[in-house]
Structures are given as C-alpha cells and as structure tokens.
Design a protein around this motif. Structure first.
Motif, PDB file in Angstrom:
ATOM      1  N   VAL A 109      50.307  64.632  66.092  1.00 22.87           N
ATOM      2  CA  VAL A 109      50.033  63.706  64.999  1.00 22.87           C
ATOM      3  C   VAL A 109      50.771  64.174  63.753  1.00 22.87           C
ATOM      4  O   VAL A 109      50.669  65.343  63.360  1.00 22.87           O
ATOM      5  N   ILE A 110      51.523  63.269  63.140  1.00 17.74           N
ATOM      6  CA  ILE A 110      52.229  63.589  61.891  1.00 17.74           C
ATOM      7  C   ILE A 110      51.183  63.677  60.779  1.00 17.74           C
ATOM      8  O   ILE A 110      50.518  62.692  60.465  1.00 17.74           O
ATOM      9  N   MET A 111      51.060  64.861  60.195  1.00 20.91           N
ATOM     10  CA  MET A 111      50.068  65.054  59.147  1.00 20.91           C
ATOM     11  C   MET A 111      50.645  64.787  57.757  1.00 20.91           C
ATOM     12  O   MET A 111      49.961  64.274  56.896  1.00 20.91           O
ATOM     13  N   ASP A 112      51.892  65.199  57.568  1.00 20.23           N
ATOM     14  CA  ASP A 112      52.505  65.042  56.250  1.00 20.23           C
ATOM     15  C   ASP A 112      53.989  65.348  56.353  1.00 20.23           C
ATOM     16  O   ASP A 112      54.494  65.661  57.427  1.00 20.23           O
ATOM     17  N   PHE A 113      54.670  65.293  55.231  1.00 19.46           N
ATOM     18  CA  PHE A 113      56.083  65.642  55.134  1.00 19.46           C
ATOM     19  C   PHE A 113      56.191  66.692  54.047  1.00 19.46           C
ATOM     20  O   PHE A 113      55.818  66.433  52.903  1.00 19.46           O
ATOM     21  N   ILE A 114      56.659  67.895  54.409  1.00 15.90           N
ATOM     22  CA  ILE A 114      56.567  69.034  53.503  1.00 15.90           C
ATOM     23  C   ILE A 114      57.931  69.616  53.167  1.00 15.90           C
ATOM     24  O   ILE A 114      58.921  69.356  53.848  1.00 15.90           O
ATOM     25  N   GLY A 115      57.947  70.429  52.119  1.00 17.73           N
ATOM     26  CA  GLY A 115      59.157  71.131  51.706  1.00 17.73           C
ATOM     27  C   GLY A 115      60.084  70.249  50.895  1.00 17.73           C
ATOM     28  O   GLY A 115      59.847  69.067  50.701  1.00 17.73           O
ATOM     29  N   GLY A 116      61.156  70.879  50.440  1.00 26.65           N
ATOM     30  CA  GLY A 116      62.136  70.171  49.628  1.00 26.65           C
ATOM     31  C   GLY A 116      62.847  69.076  50.396  1.00 26.65           C
ATOM     32  O   GLY A 116      63.211  68.047  49.833  1.00 26.65           O
ATOM     33  N   ASN A 117      63.043  69.286  51.706  1.00 27.65           N
ATOM     34  CA  ASN A 117      63.727  68.268  52.503  1.00 27.65           C
ATOM     35  C   ASN A 117      62.760  67.334  53.222  1.00 27.65           C
ATOM     36  O   ASN A 117      63.175  66.527  54.033  1.00 27.65           O
ATOM     37  N   LYS A 118      61.463  67.462  52.930  1.00 25.67           N
ATOM     38  CA  LYS A 118      60.425  66.564  53.459  1.00 25.67           C
ATOM     39  C   LYS A 118      60.438  66.471  54.985  1.00 25.67           C
ATOM     40  O   LYS A 118      60.475  65.387  55.563  1.00 25.67           O
ATOM     41  N   ARG A 119      60.403  67.649  55.643  1.00 23.30           N
ATOM     42  CA  ARG A 119      60.335  67.661  57.112  1.00 23.30           C
ATOM     43  C   ARG A 119      58.939  67.279  57.566  1.00 23.30           C
ATOM     44  O   ARG A 119      57.952  67.578  56.912  1.00 23.30           O
ATOM     45  N   ALA A 120      58.876  66.629  58.721  1.00 27.54           N
ATOM     46  CA  ALA A 120      57.588  66.225  59.286  1.00 27.54           C
ATOM     47  C   ALA A 120      56.802  67.468  59.690  1.00 27.54           C
ATOM     48  O   ALA A 120      57.345  68.397  60.287  1.00 27.54           O
ATOM     49  N   TYR A 121      55.521  67.489  59.331  1.00 25.73           N
ATOM     50  CA  TYR A 121      54.593  68.536  59.751  1.00 25.73           C
ATOM     51  C   TYR A 121      53.652  67.891  60.759  1.00 25.73           C
ATOM     52  O   TYR A 121      52.917  66.963  60.429  1.00 25.73           O
ATOM     53  N   VAL A 122      53.720  68.370  62.011  1.00 28.06           N
ATOM     54  CA  VAL A 122      53.002  67.758  63.123  1.00 28.06           C
ATOM     55  C   VAL A 122      51.979  68.745  63.672  1.00 28.06           C
ATOM     56  O   VAL A 122      52.292  69.914  63.889  1.00 28.06           O
ATOM     57  N   VAL A 123      50.758  68.270  63.908  1.00 30.31           N
ATOM     58  CA  VAL A 123      49.753  69.069  64.606  1.00 30.31           C
ATOM     59  C   VAL A 123      49.803  68.639  66.067  1.00 30.31           C
ATOM     60  O   VAL A 123      49.599  67.474  66.384  1.00 30.31           O
ATOM     61  N   SER A 124      50.115  69.606  66.937  1.00 29.13           N
ATOM     62  CA  SER A 124      50.309  69.256  68.352  1.00 29.13           C
ATOM     63  C   SER A 124      48.978  69.052  69.050  1.00 29.13           C
ATOM     64  O   SER A 124      48.003  69.740  68.784  1.00 29.13           O
ATOM     65  N   ARG A 125      48.973  68.101  69.941  1.00 28.86           N
ATOM     66  CA  ARG A 125      47.851  67.897  70.853  1.00 28.86           C
ATOM     67  C   ARG A 125      48.217  68.415  72.232  1.00 28.86           C
ATOM     68  O   ARG A 125      47.370  68.819  73.002  1.00 28.86           O
ATOM     69  N   ASN A 126      49.545  68.398  72.528  1.00 27.49           N
ATOM     70  CA  ASN A 126      50.022  68.830  73.835  1.00 27.49           C
ATOM     71  C   ASN A 126      51.491  69.207  73.701  1.00 27.49           C
ATOM     72  O   ASN A 126      52.271  68.453  73.131  1.00 27.49           O
ATOM     73  N   ILE A 127      51.844  70.373  74.234  1.00 29.76           N
ATOM     74  CA  ILE A 127      53.242  70.794  74.311  1.00 29.76           C
ATOM     75  C   ILE A 127      53.520  71.165  75.751  1.00 29.76           C
ATOM     76  O   ILE A 127      52.838  72.011  76.329  1.00 29.76           O
ATOM     77  N   ARG A 128      54.514  70.494  76.343  1.00 30.46           N
ATOM     78  CA  ARG A 128      54.886  70.783  77.728  1.00 30.46           C
ATOM     79  C   ARG A 128      56.315  71.294  77.770  1.00 30.46           C
ATOM     80  O   ARG A 128      57.194  70.732  77.119  1.00 30.46           O
ATOM     81  N   LYS A 129      56.516  72.336  78.562  1.00 33.03           N
ATOM     82  CA  LYS A 129      57.864  72.868  78.743  1.00 33.03           C
ATOM     83  C   LYS A 129      58.612  71.974  79.743  1.00 33.03           C
ATOM     84  O   LYS A 129      58.042  71.549  80.736  1.00 33.03           O
ATOM     85  N   VAL A 130      59.870  71.703  79.446  1.00 30.89           N
ATOM     86  CA  VAL A 130      60.710  70.908  80.327  1.00 30.89           C
ATOM     87  C   VAL A 130      61.575  71.866  81.131  1.00 30.89           C
ATOM     88  O   VAL A 130      62.214  72.746  80.563  1.00 30.89           O
TER      89      VAL A 130
END
Length: 131
Positions: A109-130
């Motif tokens: 879920v995208i929580m916010d956009f942070i830093g000087g370059n406004k990168r997306a800050y995402v809280v993961s619900r699931n991370i799968r290795k490919v």
C-alpha cells in the motif's frame, strides 16, 4: 482515487475530515485487491494514489534490517519502453533469503511520497522472490 481526488480538492474542511477518515480506513483494510498500476502513472498523479494497493515487479537495490523488520529500496521494472522508478518499501517482517539484485514481486500500500524527489513509500503486504 475518488477519495484522494476529493481530499486534494477545494471541498470544505468538514468534508476533508470525513474523507481523511475514509482514506485511513481503506488503507488499513487487510483484504485488498492489488492493482498493477504503471509507476509512471503514479508518479504523474501522486496525490491520487496515497493509500492505493499496488502490485509491482522490480529488483532490490538495498536492504536494511531493523529489529524484526526490513527497509528496502526497489528499482521497479518499466512498462511500454519507459523506465520504472525507485521506491522505498517497509516490510513489517524479515523476508528470508532476500538480497540486493534479486527480482521480486511486491504487493503493498502506498502510504506517502517522501524525500526531495518524492519517492513512493510503500508498506508491503507480500514480497515474493522471482526465480
């Protein structure tokens, strides 16, 4: 998208308060559908995607561990010949076997956009290795 559009519009304060409550409620829902929205679209309309559930593919650039959690920087795959971007990801649990350079599928879920370059800050619900 509708709630974020209302929140960032010129509606009166009472409506904004109620919309902010609804955005937080929807963001905290456990059972969400994740959409593969192109990062370029999110980057163009940041204000509309706060709280949005996304599914992205990319490569881990950097990993930092803190207590029982991980902070990742992920370089997203581009779409339609356009380059992806880099995002910051918080994982509330440690994903074992994850290393820099590894391809992953991220649902979060995208929580916010942070830093000087406004990168997306995402809280993961699931991370799968490919593989």
């Amino acid at each position: 998208l509708i709630l974020n559009g209302l929140y960032n519009s010129n509606v009166n304060f009472v409506v904004k308060e109620k919309v902010a409550f609804l955005i937080k409620f929807v963001t905290d829902l456990e059972d969400r559908e994740f959409a593969a929205v192109p990062y370029g679209e999110v980057e163009k309309n940041r204000y509309r995607y706060r709280g949005f559930a996304v599914r992205w593919m990319g490569k881990v650039v950097r990993i930092r561990e803190r207590d029982e959690s991980q902070l990742l920087t992920v370089r997203l795959d581009g779409t339609e010949g356009k380059p992806g971007g880099e995002i910051d990801v918080y994982s509330p649990k440690i994903v074992t076997g994850l290393s820099a350079g590894m391809a992953v599928i991220l649902e979060g879920v995208i929580m916010d956009f942070i830093g000087g370059n406004k990168r997306a800050y995402v809280v993961s619900r699931n991370i799968r290795k490919v593989k």
